[in-house]
Write a protein that holds these residues in place. Structure first.
Motif, PDB file in Angstrom:
ATOM      1  N   SER A  95     -18.588  84.434   4.292  1.00 45.52           N
ATOM      2  CA  SER A  95     -19.044  84.223   5.668  1.00 45.52           C
ATOM      3  C   SER A  95     -20.565  84.262   5.754  1.00 45.52           C
ATOM      4  CB  SER A  95     -18.442  85.286   6.598  1.00 45.52           C
ATOM      5  OG  SER A  95     -17.052  85.142   6.691  1.00 45.52           O
ATOM      6  N   MET A  96     -21.153  85.252   5.114  1.00 47.72           N
ATOM      7  CA  MET A  96     -22.608  85.364   5.154  1.00 47.72           C
ATOM      8  C   MET A  96     -23.275  84.212   4.410  1.00 47.72           C
ATOM      9  SD  MET A  96     -23.336  89.479   4.871  1.00 47.72           S
ATOM     10  CE  MET A  96     -22.420  89.731   3.347  1.00 47.72           C
ATOM     11  N   ALA A  97     -22.758  83.879   3.230  1.00 42.16           N
ATOM     12  CA  ALA A  97     -23.350  82.784   2.460  1.00 42.16           C
ATOM     13  C   ALA A  97     -23.145  81.446   3.163  1.00 42.16           C
ATOM     14  CB  ALA A  97     -22.734  82.744   1.061  1.00 42.16           C
ATOM     15  N   GLY A  98     -21.950  81.233   3.708  1.00 39.86           N
ATOM     16  CA  GLY A  98     -21.672  79.978   4.419  1.00 39.86           C
ATOM     17  C   GLY A  98     -22.570  79.805   5.631  1.00 39.86           C
ATOM     18  N   LYS A 103     -26.827  77.226   8.609  1.00 41.28           N
ATOM     19  CA  LYS A 103     -27.671  77.380   9.788  1.00 41.28           C
ATOM     20  C   LYS A 103     -29.099  77.841   9.504  1.00 41.28           C
ATOM     21  CE  LYS A 103     -24.404  76.265  12.674  1.00 41.28           C
ATOM     22  NZ  LYS A 103     -24.504  74.975  13.424  1.00 41.28           N
ATOM     23  N   LEU A 104     -29.347  78.407   8.340  1.00 37.46           N
ATOM     24  CA  LEU A 104     -30.689  78.908   8.055  1.00 37.46           C
ATOM     25  C   LEU A 104     -31.464  77.897   7.219  1.00 37.46           C
ATOM     26  CD1 LEU A 104     -29.961  82.667   7.216  1.00 37.46           C
ATOM     27  CD2 LEU A 104     -30.382  81.589   9.436  1.00 37.46           C
ATOM     28  N   HIS A 105     -32.776  77.985   7.309  1.00 37.46           N
ATOM     29  CA  HIS A 105     -33.657  77.085   6.558  1.00 37.46           C
ATOM     30  C   HIS A 105     -34.526  77.937   5.638  1.00 37.46           C
ATOM     31  CE1 HIS A 105     -32.508  73.740   9.176  1.00 37.46           C
ATOM     32  NE2 HIS A 105     -32.678  74.562  10.200  1.00 37.46           N
ATOM     33  N   PHE A 106     -34.391  77.726   4.343  1.00 39.97           N
ATOM     34  CA  PHE A 106     -35.181  78.473   3.373  1.00 39.97           C
ATOM     35  C   PHE A 106     -35.351  77.612   2.125  1.00 39.97           C
ATOM     36  CE2 PHE A 106     -30.716  79.616   3.089  1.00 39.97           C
ATOM     37  CZ  PHE A 106     -30.422  79.467   1.750  1.00 39.97           C
ATOM     38  N   LYS A 107     -36.357  77.933   1.344  1.00 35.08           N
ATOM     39  CA  LYS A 107     -36.665  77.150   0.149  1.00 35.08           C
ATOM     40  C   LYS A 107     -35.547  77.293  -0.888  1.00 35.08           C
ATOM     41  CE  LYS A 107     -41.724  77.311   0.530  1.00 35.08           C
ATOM     42  NZ  LYS A 107     -42.989  77.697  -0.136  1.00 35.08           N
ATOM     43  N   GLY A 108     -35.220  76.179  -1.492  1.00 36.42           N
ATOM     44  CA  GLY A 108     -34.204  76.190  -2.534  1.00 36.42           C
ATOM     45  C   GLY A 108     -32.779  76.216  -2.030  1.00 36.42           C
TER      46      GLY A 108
END
Length: 279
Positions: A95-98, A103-108
Motif C-alpha cells: 500500500s505504501m509503495a503503491g 501519487k508522489l514525485h521523486f527522483k528515480g
C-alpha cells in the motif's frame, strides 16, 4: 423471414457458448472429482489399468492413515500463520509503495518501479538461494519467520495497488492537502480507505499464492512439524512407490481451508482478476 434467421443464428451461438462453458467447467472440475474418488479407493484400484472410476468400497481408512502419517494440526497452524503474516506484510508495504509510485514525485521513481516490474518477470526460483542464505545466517531456519520471509515484500502487490491509486482522482489528494493533511495523513485517512476492495482482492491473491508455495517451505524447513500443508503432502510421495489413495486423502484434507476461503471471498477474487487489467 430475416428476423427468424437472425433469431435462429442467435440461439445457435448461445448454445455453442454454453456448451463450451459447460465443457470447460467439466474439464476444470474433473481433477477434483478424481481426487475425491481416488481417496476412497484401495491401492490396487488406484493403479489399475484401465482405471476404475468408482471404488468398489469406500475406504475411509485412507483419511486415518493420512492423519497418522502427517502432523496435520501443526501444518494447519504453520500454513495459517504464513498466510496471515504474508497478507499483513503485503497489504502494509505494498500500500505504501503503491501510493508512492502512483501519487508522489521523486527522483528515480520510474527506475525503481522498473526494478519492481523486473522482479515480477523473473522466475521466483532464482531468489531461493540468496533468500535461504539470508535466513540461515539469521539462524531462523525451521521457523515461521522463515516461511514468511519471501513474502515480506510483494512486487505483485505493489504493482496491483499502484494501478488502484492511479485510478483515484488527484483532486482528492489535493483537497486533503488544502484541508491541512500532510502526506502521511492523506495516505492513511483519505487514500487508503478508498482501496478497500483492492486490498481485499490482494489479500485473497496473497493467501492463494502462499498456500500453493511448495519449493520454499521444502527448502527452508526440514522439520516435518514446521512444514506447511503443501510441503508436508510432498513427503507422502515415495521414491519408488506412492500410496495414491492416502496422498489424495491428505490432499483433500489440505485443500479444505482454501475452498472455504474462496467461498467467502470469491467476489473479491473475481474483482481482483478484473482490476489487474485496468489502470
Amino acid at each position: 423471414m430475416r428476423n427468424g434467421s437472425m433469431e435462429s443464428s442467435k440461439k445457435v451461438n448461445t448454445f455453442i457458448t454454453y456448451a463450451a462453458l459447460i465443457l470447460g467447467s467439466i474439464i476444470m472440475i474433473f481433477p477434483f472429482v478424481w481426487m475425491i474418488l481416488t481417496s476412497s479407493k484401495t491401492i490396487s484400484e488406484s493403479m489399475q489399468i484401465p482405471p476404475t472410476i468408482f471404488p468398489r468400497q469406500i475406504m475411509l481408512d485412507n483419511f486415518a492413515e493420512a492423519i497418522k502419517s502427517l502432523p496435520f494440526l501443526n501444518m494447519y497452524v504453520n500454513t495459517g500463520l504464513m498466510i496471515v503474516f504474508r497478507v499483513l506484510c503485503a497489504v502494509l508495504f505494498s500500500s505504501m509503495a503503491g501510493y508512492a509510485f502512483a501519487k508522489l514525485h521523486f527522483k528515480g521513481k520510474n527506475l525503481l518501479f522498473g526494478i519492481v516490474l523486473m522482479q515480477m518477470m523473473l522466475p521466483s526460483q532464482i531468489f531461493i538461494i540468496p533468500q535461504y542464505q539470508m535466513v540461515a545466517k539469521l539462524g531462523m531456519a525451521n521457523s515461521v519467520f522463515a516461511l514468511v520471509f519471501p513474502g515480506l515484500v510483494s512486487a505483485f502487490g505493489t504493482f496491483f495497488l499502484r494501478q488502484t491509486y492511479l485510478g483515484i482522482p488527484a483532486e482528492i489528494g489535493e483537497a486533503a492537502y488544502l484541508d491541512g493533511c500532510n502526506q502521511w495523513q492523506t495516505f492513511t485517512k483519505v487514500m487508503f480507505p478508498l482501496t478497500t476492495s483492492s486490498v481485499a482482492a490482494l489479500s485473497v491473491f496473497t493467501a492463494v499464492f502462499a498456500y500453493g508455495d511448495l519449493m520454499w517451505p521444502l527448502v527452508v524447513n526440514s522439520d516435518l512439524k514446521m512444514m506447511t500443508l503443501s510441503s508436508g503432502l510432498a513427503t507422502l510421495r515415495g521414491q519408488f512407490s506412492t500410496n495414491f489413495p492416502v496422498l489424495m486423502a491428505g490432499s483433500l484434507l489440505a485443500m479444505l481451508p482454501m475452498v472455504v476461503l474462496y467461498l467467502f471471498f470469491q467476489r473479491q477474487f473475481i474483482e481482483g482478476v478484473a482490476m489487474t487489467g485496468g489502470k
